[in-house]
Design a protein around this motif. Structure first.
Motif, PDB file in Angstrom:
ATOM      1  N   CYS A   3      39.301  51.404  39.073  1.00 21.99           N
ATOM      2  CA  CYS A   3      39.915  51.835  37.816  1.00 21.99           C
ATOM      3  C   CYS A   3      39.405  50.976  36.661  1.00 21.99           C
ATOM      4  CB  CYS A   3      41.429  51.739  37.919  1.00 21.99           C
ATOM      5  SG  CYS A   3      42.146  52.824  39.184  1.00 21.99           S
ATOM      6  N   SER A   4      39.497  51.537  35.456  1.00 26.69           N
ATOM      7  CA  SER A   4      39.022  50.809  34.277  1.00 26.69           C
ATOM      8  C   SER A   4      39.976  49.694  33.878  1.00 26.69           C
ATOM      9  CB  SER A   4      38.845  51.775  33.104  1.00 26.69           C
ATOM     10  OG  SER A   4      37.906  52.781  33.433  1.00 26.69           O
ATOM     11  N   SER A   5      41.268  49.850  34.160  1.00 27.78           N
ATOM     12  CA  SER A   5      42.261  48.823  33.855  1.00 27.78           C
ATOM     13  C   SER A   5      43.362  48.892  34.893  1.00 27.78           C
ATOM     14  CB  SER A   5      42.836  49.017  32.449  1.00 27.78           C
ATOM     15  OG  SER A   5      43.538  50.249  32.355  1.00 27.78           O
ATOM     16  N   SER A   6      44.159  47.855  34.945  1.00 27.47           N
ATOM     17  CA  SER A   6      45.233  47.792  35.945  1.00 27.47           C
ATOM     18  C   SER A   6      46.349  48.786  35.663  1.00 27.47           C
ATOM     19  CB  SER A   6      45.803  46.374  35.999  1.00 27.47           C
ATOM     20  OG  SER A   6      46.287  45.988  34.715  1.00 27.47           O
ATOM     21  N   THR A   7      46.421  49.337  34.461  1.00 28.35           N
ATOM     22  CA  THR A   7      47.487  50.290  34.126  1.00 28.35           C
ATOM     23  C   THR A   7      47.122  51.733  34.456  1.00 28.35           C
ATOM     24  OG1 THR A   7      46.618  50.467  31.861  1.00 28.35           O
ATOM     25  CG2 THR A   7      48.317  48.787  32.287  1.00 28.35           C
ATOM     26  N   ASP A   8      45.866  51.951  34.875  1.00 25.32           N
ATOM     27  CA  ASP A   8      45.444  53.329  35.153  1.00 25.32           C
ATOM     28  C   ASP A   8      45.868  53.821  36.523  1.00 25.32           C
ATOM     29  OD1 ASP A   8      44.322  53.358  32.694  1.00 25.32           O
ATOM     30  OD2 ASP A   8      42.255  53.032  33.376  1.00 25.32           O
ATOM     31  N   CYS A   9      46.265  52.938  37.424  1.00 24.60           N
ATOM     32  CA  CYS A   9      46.605  53.356  38.782  1.00 24.60           C
ATOM     33  C   CYS A   9      47.746  52.485  39.295  1.00 24.60           C
ATOM     34  CB  CYS A   9      45.393  53.248  39.709  1.00 24.60           C
ATOM     35  SG  CYS A   9      44.589  51.646  39.680  1.00 24.60           S
ATOM     36  N   ASP A  10      48.440  52.998  40.303  1.00 25.01           N
ATOM     37  CA  ASP A  10      49.577  52.280  40.880  1.00 25.01           C
ATOM     38  C   ASP A  10      49.132  51.107  41.746  1.00 25.01           C
ATOM     39  OD1 ASP A  10      51.218  54.113  39.650  1.00 25.01           O
ATOM     40  OD2 ASP A  10      51.269  55.462  41.390  1.00 25.01           O
ATOM     41  N   ASP A  11      48.003  51.245  42.402  1.00 26.55           N
ATOM     42  CA  ASP A  11      47.501  50.194  43.291  1.00 26.55           C
ATOM     43  C   ASP A  11      46.707  49.178  42.468  1.00 26.55           C
ATOM     44  OD1 ASP A  11      46.679  48.641  45.352  1.00 26.55           O
ATOM     45  OD2 ASP A  11      45.573  50.199  46.424  1.00 26.55           O
ATOM     46  N   GLU A  12      47.185  47.957  42.377  1.00 27.70           N
ATOM     47  CA  GLU A  12      46.515  46.932  41.577  1.00 27.70           C
ATOM     48  C   GLU A  12      45.162  46.542  42.152  1.00 27.70           C
ATOM     49  OE1 GLU A  12      49.109  43.651  41.203  1.00 27.70           O
ATOM     50  OE2 GLU A  12      50.585  44.704  39.943  1.00 27.70           O
ATOM     51  N   ASP A  13      44.994  46.676  43.468  1.00 28.68           N
ATOM     52  CA  ASP A  13      43.726  46.299  44.088  1.00 28.68           C
ATOM     53  C   ASP A  13      42.596  47.258  43.732  1.00 28.68           C
ATOM     54  OD1 ASP A  13      44.780  44.072  45.316  1.00 28.68           O
ATOM     55  OD2 ASP A  13      45.422  45.191  47.086  1.00 28.68           O
ATOM     56  N   ARG A  14      42.921  48.416  43.172  1.00 30.00           N
ATOM     57  CA  ARG A  14      41.871  49.350  42.758  1.00 30.00           C
ATOM     58  C   ARG A  14      41.198  48.908  41.464  1.00 30.00           C
ATOM     59  NH1 ARG A  14      42.412  55.593  42.851  1.00 30.00           N
ATOM     60  NH2 ARG A  14      40.182  55.181  42.623  1.00 30.00           N
ATOM     61  N   PHE A  15      41.787  47.969  40.769  1.00 24.59           N
ATOM     62  CA  PHE A  15      41.189  47.448  39.537  1.00 24.59           C
ATOM     63  C   PHE A  15      40.317  46.235  39.875  1.00 24.59           C
ATOM     64  CE2 PHE A  15      41.647  44.337  35.995  1.00 24.59           C
ATOM     65  CZ  PHE A  15      40.773  44.962  35.130  1.00 24.59           C
ATOM     66  N   VAL A  16      39.041  46.306  39.536  1.00 23.36           N
ATOM     67  CA  VAL A  16      38.081  45.226  39.781  1.00 23.36           C
ATOM     68  C   VAL A  16      37.622  44.721  38.425  1.00 23.36           C
ATOM     69  CG1 VAL A  16      35.923  44.568  40.880  1.00 23.36           C
ATOM     70  CG2 VAL A  16      37.361  46.322  41.928  1.00 23.36           C
ATOM     71  N   SER A  17      38.036  43.537  38.085  1.00 23.96           N
ATOM     72  CA  SER A  17      37.672  42.963  36.790  1.00 23.96           C
ATOM     73  C   SER A  17      36.294  42.306  36.864  1.00 23.96           C
ATOM     74  CB  SER A  17      38.716  41.929  36.362  1.00 23.96           C
ATOM     75  OG  SER A  17      38.745  40.844  37.273  1.00 23.96           O
ATOM     76  N   PHE A  18      35.773  41.966  35.693  1.00 20.85           N
ATOM     77  CA  PHE A  18      34.477  41.289  35.640  1.00 20.85           C
ATOM     78  C   PHE A  18      34.564  39.893  36.245  1.00 20.85           C
ATOM     79  CE2 PHE A  18      31.249  38.697  33.558  1.00 20.85           C
ATOM     80  CZ  PHE A  18      30.114  39.457  33.800  1.00 20.85           C
ATOM     81  N   THR A  19      35.739  39.256  36.138  1.00 15.63           N
ATOM     82  CA  THR A  19      35.921  37.911  36.718  1.00 15.63           C
ATOM     83  C   THR A  19      35.788  37.955  38.233  1.00 15.63           C
ATOM     84  OG1 THR A  19      37.439  37.457  34.904  1.00 15.63           O
ATOM     85  CG2 THR A  19      37.449  35.923  36.755  1.00 15.63           C
ATOM     86  N   ASP A  20      36.217  39.060  38.851  1.00 19.23           N
ATOM     87  CA  ASP A  20      36.086  39.181  40.304  1.00 19.23           C
ATOM     88  C   ASP A  20      34.640  39.269  40.756  1.00 19.23           C
ATOM     89  OD1 ASP A  20      38.844  39.198  40.407  1.00 19.23           O
ATOM     90  OD2 ASP A  20      38.986  41.390  40.339  1.00 19.23           O
ATOM     91  N   LEU A  21      33.765  39.762  39.903  1.00 27.45           N
ATOM     92  CA  LEU A  21      32.361  39.979  40.283  1.00 27.45           C
ATOM     93  C   LEU A  21      31.426  38.882  39.803  1.00 27.45           C
ATOM     94  CD1 LEU A  21      32.054  43.792  39.445  1.00 27.45           C
ATOM     95  CD2 LEU A  21      32.663  42.761  41.627  1.00 27.45           C
ATOM     96  N   SER A  22      31.831  38.119  38.789  1.00 24.08           N
ATOM     97  CA  SER A  22      30.915  37.162  38.158  1.00 24.08           C
ATOM     98  C   SER A  22      30.345  36.113  39.110  1.00 24.08           C
ATOM     99  CB  SER A  22      31.616  36.479  36.976  1.00 24.08           C
ATOM    100  OG  SER A  22      32.810  35.854  37.400  1.00 24.08           O
ATOM    101  N   PRO A  23      31.074  35.623  40.159  1.00 22.61           N
ATOM    102  CA  PRO A  23      30.444  34.625  41.045  1.00 22.61           C
ATOM    103  C   PRO A  23      29.278  35.167  41.859  1.00 22.61           C
ATOM    104  CG  PRO A  23      32.838  34.563  41.233  1.00 22.61           C
ATOM    105  CD  PRO A  23      32.507  35.793  40.476  1.00 22.61           C
ATOM    106  N   TYR A  24      29.124  36.499  41.945  1.00 21.26           N
ATOM    107  CA  TYR A  24      28.103  37.079  42.815  1.00 21.26           C
ATOM    108  C   TYR A  24      27.020  37.807  42.030  1.00 21.26           C
ATOM    109  CZ  TYR A  24      32.533  36.709  45.275  1.00 21.26           C
ATOM    110  OH  TYR A  24      33.747  36.265  45.742  1.00 21.26           O
ATOM    111  N   LEU A  25      26.975  37.635  40.717  1.00 21.13           N
ATOM    112  CA  LEU A  25      25.982  38.308  39.893  1.00 21.13           C
ATOM    113  C   LEU A  25      24.812  37.375  39.616  1.00 21.13           C
ATOM    114  CD1 LEU A  25      28.309  40.096  37.309  1.00 21.13           C
ATOM    115  CD2 LEU A  25      27.269  41.049  39.368  1.00 21.13           C
TER     116      LEU A  25
END
Length: 1011
Positions: free
Chosen positions: A391-413
């Protein structure tokens, strides 16, 4: 009849005519029983009760064999006193008048008792002379197992002492001895990855998890630039159940990326920068994406792939900080790689996420009145396949784990250099980690590839039988149309951004993927569904060919040849031949007369078209007879230098001219075959030598016979073989090495196809040629997926090649490497195919034979037992224990046998060796629904993706019950109101009818009075 145990089979096996002798291996042996059957007064010493013989493979016999050294008897020297050599050494010394020394027999007898110490002394002597021989140290470690077995069984007193004290003490002592030897070996070879890994693997059997993790960190601190050691550390983290969790594994990947990116920085000077660093960083990123997908975190895997592709292909050249640019792009609601960029009108559109509107399908499952575990399993699988986009933001879906922020990906880029071969390698790895099969799956390509999954690849290539047709909870190109559309967009978008020859390589690869997908659907779906899927695929492929159309002749020829292969996969041979004919009419010039310098690659592409057209004429699948004269005429025209014509004829002079031309051109190619080392490595482009060799082999099979063709190809294979090109880590990026092995394997595949197809039209064909060729090819390329596919499909097609999977079984048990588990997997699938073939044949026999309509098929069970035994052996050894598909086959086999307890036992063993596989958890939920709470708790502990918590299901079911209860009350109230209305209506009708009757009587009376 149903009660009959035996039946007569009056039909013989025609395959027996292919051999000059009768089958004699696995034939039942019967012994004659003494006495009369049915007589009760047997003597006590009856011959029916046989004495138990000591078998040579028994435990006691093996203990004795370890003490026996097999040595040849010494030969006496021929001297004047012993001219014939009939005297032993002591007698000869006595005749010469010398003192008799110790005889050789006595020396041999003493050697039998001290063979293991003698071998130990020999190892020590060799290691003192050459302490830098790593393989010798590892052999000495293996020797400790035999030495410990002899010491354990030295005497009866020592045996009883070991039994009283237990085997743990001896095992611990053996492991400590190995550790001491490896410590000494590492002092002499401190940079050896094999020795460091072997020491940590031995220590893993008795060290605790924190100590083991600390030891790994110490080793990596001392060897930070060892790429192989980082790979082994990732294997340890992912396969160690006690300390495994997804969070810990991600932390390990982050530290690995941190070290590698430091090496990539120009200011890195503490260690020497390793070679091919960028390629290894791509490999680690691809492995991380595949790891996240296996654990069920599909959103993170897809998002990481999208971020890496955006950085590699779309970042502007004038941006000082690419990560800052990507962060701004990520936080904005703009479409990412693989998503729709523009609307139909051409205006930019906002990012749309698939899978948010899947509530209707979930409601249907909840209201299906099924049991609690089944509802959970179905909804979990549905969400796993549909929720692949973040999802684009955490408010777009009920499941919070479906939202992947840039901070979650930055260590592997990381920033990949804009070099064409690096861009293609990254794209290649991302597509494979997203579930696209790697094709054509040659051993050289698998050796070069960043990452691949053997089990998924085999399941895509072969006709997987029901016993191994295991569904996946993750989206792929077969079970999810939306996910397939997403992958198609990635292919189209990246095709416009990469350069030749990788553009053509990507397009050819995707056409092969579509062909494999259509073949898998055709084997597993109904005819109507397969027709609809093929119609959709055909429409998209035609649009794809129009979109990627090019003025380059090579691209046009090869792409339409790939589309023709799709038509052939669906059985449309006439359409396949029509496309090839149209291509050859457009490019009618003889390929051997095309100048290679002016049109590089066109000559090989045209030879491939001629070769494909000749083979299409020899196919007789949908026709009564193959067109051999026309096929030979076109092959003669190719060799003689003629142009293409629909009505092609030849004369004996043209035939001789073509044969000489073939021989001359092949000889020139062999003499001038020098691969230029460049970065443009391709695996799907045609090789001119391979295609022309295939044409000449078919030409010889039609003129001189198949034996002549086989002899010619085998002679070329022997003459062109290079013994110094082995599959080692140093040769992984060597272009010359990869092209050499790709060429040889393609020649083997063409030869196998010739031997398989020539059965329909050749007279001198022998089934043994196919068997010998496949054995030779697998001995040279044991990890080749396309050769293993030929093996498995041959098991389905004919029952004469059981020796092939027997050899695979022996290699799987003898080889302690990755190829051993791959061979075991192929052997299991071949056995499963054989099982289905035998079962269908037996059921057909029961239907055809009179009086046996109620018989039960039982012969196929033996093949299932063989498959289970092989899989059980392989999962108990390394590295087969870490192959999830072997465990899943065992669990499914236990489920088919109706043994849920066995399924649960296998699950706990499987999840211990494969803790990253979510599919194993989903399988046990299907086979043993009662273990729902245990499995979900385990998934939560290991951080495996759990999309549908049990609390949510309980809440939904409770809401459903309340709604049903409210609806029932309303129905009851409605029924009461309806009954009251019906009573009032009945009374009204009665009054109306009475009133009408009174009026009618009054009127009738009034009329009568008037009369």
């Amino acid at each position: 009849m149903a009660d009959q145990s035996f039946y007569k089979d009056l039909k013989g096996d025609k395959n027996n005519l292919a051999f000059p002798y009768m089958y004699f291996k696995n034939v039942a042996r019967h012994q004659r029983m003494k006495g009369v059957l049915g007589v009760q007064n047997f003597s006590k010493g009856s011959s029916l009760k046989k004495s138990k013989k000591h078998r040579y493979f028994g435990k006691n016999a093996l203990k004795r064999l370890t003490k026996i050294a097999i040595t040849e008897p010494p030969q006496p020297l021929l001297t004047e006193t012993n001219p014939l050599g009939i005297y032993d050494s002591s007698t000869a010394s006595y005749i010469e008048g010398k003192k008799a020394g110790k005889t050789n027999d006595e020396q041999t007898l003493g050697g039998k008792e001290f063979e293991i110490p003698r071998q130990t002394a020999l190892f020590n002597e060799k290691l003192r002379e050459n302490p830098h021989d790593v393989n010798l140290w590892l052999s000495f470690i293996e020797h400790q197992n035999a030495a410990s077995l002899l010491m354990e069984n030295d005497s009866d007193s020592s045996q009883s002492q070991h039994k009283k004290s237990g085997r743990n003490l001896h095992r611990r002592a053996l492991l400590e001895r190995k550790i001491a030897i490896l410590d000494k070996a590492i002092k002499h070879n401190p940079k050896s990855v094999k020795l460091l890994t072997a020491r940590l693997n031995v220590a893993a059997e008795y060290w605790d998890v924190p100590t083991l993790h600390q030891e790994w960190r110490n080793v990596l601190f001392l060897n930070p630039v060892s790429i192989e050691l980082w790979n082994e550390y990732q294997n340890f983290i992912e396969n160690n159940f006690e300390g495994f969790s997804v969070a810990l594994a991600l932390k390990t990947y982050a530290s690995c990326f941190q070290k590698l990116l430091q090496m990539q920085h120009p200011s890195f000077a503490s260690h020497q920068r390793p070679a091919h660093l960028e390629e290894f960083i791509i490999d680690i990123a691809t492995r991380l994406c595949s790891f996240l997908r296996q654990c069920g975190w599909t959103e993170k895997s897809v998002s990481l792939n999208q971020a890496l592709l955006e950085l590699c292909f779309k970042r502007p050249n004038d941006v000082s900080s690419p990560l800052t640019w990507l962060e701004a792009l990520w936080e904005a609601r703009v479409p990412r790689m693989g998503e729709v960029d523009f609307t139909e009108s051409g205006a930019p559109r906002e990012r749309a996420v698939h899978g948010i509107d899947a509530l209707e399908a979930e409601d249907e499952i909840i209201t299906s009145n099924q049991s609690f575990p089944i509802i959970w399993h179905r909804i979990e699988c549905l969400r796993s396949r549909e929720h692949f986009q973040a999802c684009s933001s955490s408010t777009d879906c009920d499941d919070e784990d479906r939202f992947v922020s840039f901070t979650d990906l930055s260590p592997y880029l990381f920033i990949c250099e804009k070099k064409y071969h690096l861009q293609f390698r990254l794209l290649f790895g991302c597509l494979v980690s997203l579930g696209i099969p790697l094709l054509p799956a040659s051993q050289a390509q698998l050796f070069w590839a960043p990452h691949f999954l053997e089990d998924n690849l085999l399941r895509c290539l072969v006709n997987v039988p029901k016993i191994a047709s295991l569904s996946s909870s993750q989206p792929d190109i077969v079970n999810n149309m939306s996910y397939l559309t997403f992958l198609r967009r990635i292919v189209l978008q990246t095709y416009r951004l990469i350069k030749q020859p990788y553009q053509l390589e990507l397009a050819l690869w995707w056409l092969d993927v579509e062909r494999v997908r259509i073949g898998a659907i055709a084997r597993s779906s109904t005819q109507a569904e397969c027709k609809n899927r093929w119609k959709e695929a055909k429409t998209w492929i035609k649009a794809f060919l129009k979109d990627v159309s090019s003025s380059d002749s090579v691209t046009t020829v090869l792409l339409y040849n790939g589309y023709a292969a799709l038509e052939l996969e669906m059985g449309n041979e006439e359409e396949y031949r029509k496309i090839l004919t149209q291509l050859m009419k457009i490019y009618s010039d003889n390929p051997l007369l095309v100048e290679q310098e002016k049109n590089p690659g066109l000559r090989a592409a045209l030879i491939r078209i001629w070769f494909s057209y000749a083979r299409s004429l020899l196919r007789c699948k949908n026709r009564e007879k193959s067109d051999q004269p026309t096929a030979l005429a076109h092959l003669v025209a190719l060799g003689a230098g003629s142009t293409f014509s629909d009505r092609c004829t030849y004369t004996p002079a043209m035939l001789l001219k073509a044969k000489r031309k073939y021989q001359t051109v092949l000889q020139q190619m062999n003499e001038s075959i020098v691969d230029k080392v460049s970065g443009n490595l391709t695996f799907l482009h045609p090789d001119e030598l391979v295609e022309l060799l295939g044409c000449y082999s078919y030409f010889l099979s039609l003129t001189d016979g198949c034996r002549s063709a086989f002899h010619m190809v085998e002679q070329w294979l022997v003459s062109s073989q290079k013994k110094d090109l082995h599959f080692t880590a140093e040769m992984r990026y060597n272009i010359e090495f990869l092209r050499y092995h790709t060429r040889r394997e393609c020649v083997y595949v063409n030869l196998l196809e010739l031997s398989s197809a020539a059965r329909e039209w050749a007279k001198d064909i022998q089934p043994r040629l196919f068997h010998d060729t496949l054995c030779t090819a697998l001995a040279e390329y044991p990890d080749s997926m396309q050769l293993l596919t030929v093996l498995i499909n041959s098991e389905e097609r004919c029952s004469m090649f059981s020796g092939l999977w027997n050899s695979l079984t022996m290699r799987a048990k003898a080889t302690k490497s990755k190829s051993g588990s791959l061979a075991a997997l192929a052997a299991c699938l071949a056995l499963a195919n054989r099982e289905e073939t035998v079962k269908k044949g037996e059921e057909t026999t029961f239907k055809e034979l009179p009086g046996c309509s109620g018989g039960t098929a039982t012969l196929y069970i033996s093949y299932r037992r063989k498959m289970e035994h092989l899989a059980e052996y392989c999962v108990s050894q390394y590295p087969g224990r870490h192959v999830a598909l072997l465990w899943r086959i065992l669990m499914h086999s236990a489920h088919v046998a109706g043994n849920p307890q066995r399924c649960k036992e296998l699950f706990y063993r499987a999840i211990r060796d494969c803790p990253t596989s979510k599919d194993i958890c989903m399988d046990i939920m299907e086979y043993a629904p009662s273990s729902l709470k245990e499995v979900t708790k385990l998934m939560t502990e290991k951080d495996l993706r759990l999309r549908f918590p049990l609390e949510e299901l309980e809440l939904l079911l409770e809401t459903e019950r309340e709604e049903n209860a409210d609806g029932l009350c309303q129905v009851q109230i409605g029924n009461k109101d309806d009954s009251r209305v019906d009573a009032i209506a009945a009374e009204a009708l009665t009054s109306l009818s009475s009133e009408s009757e009174d009026n009618f009587s009054e009127d009738f009376q009034h009329d009568s009075e008037e009369d």
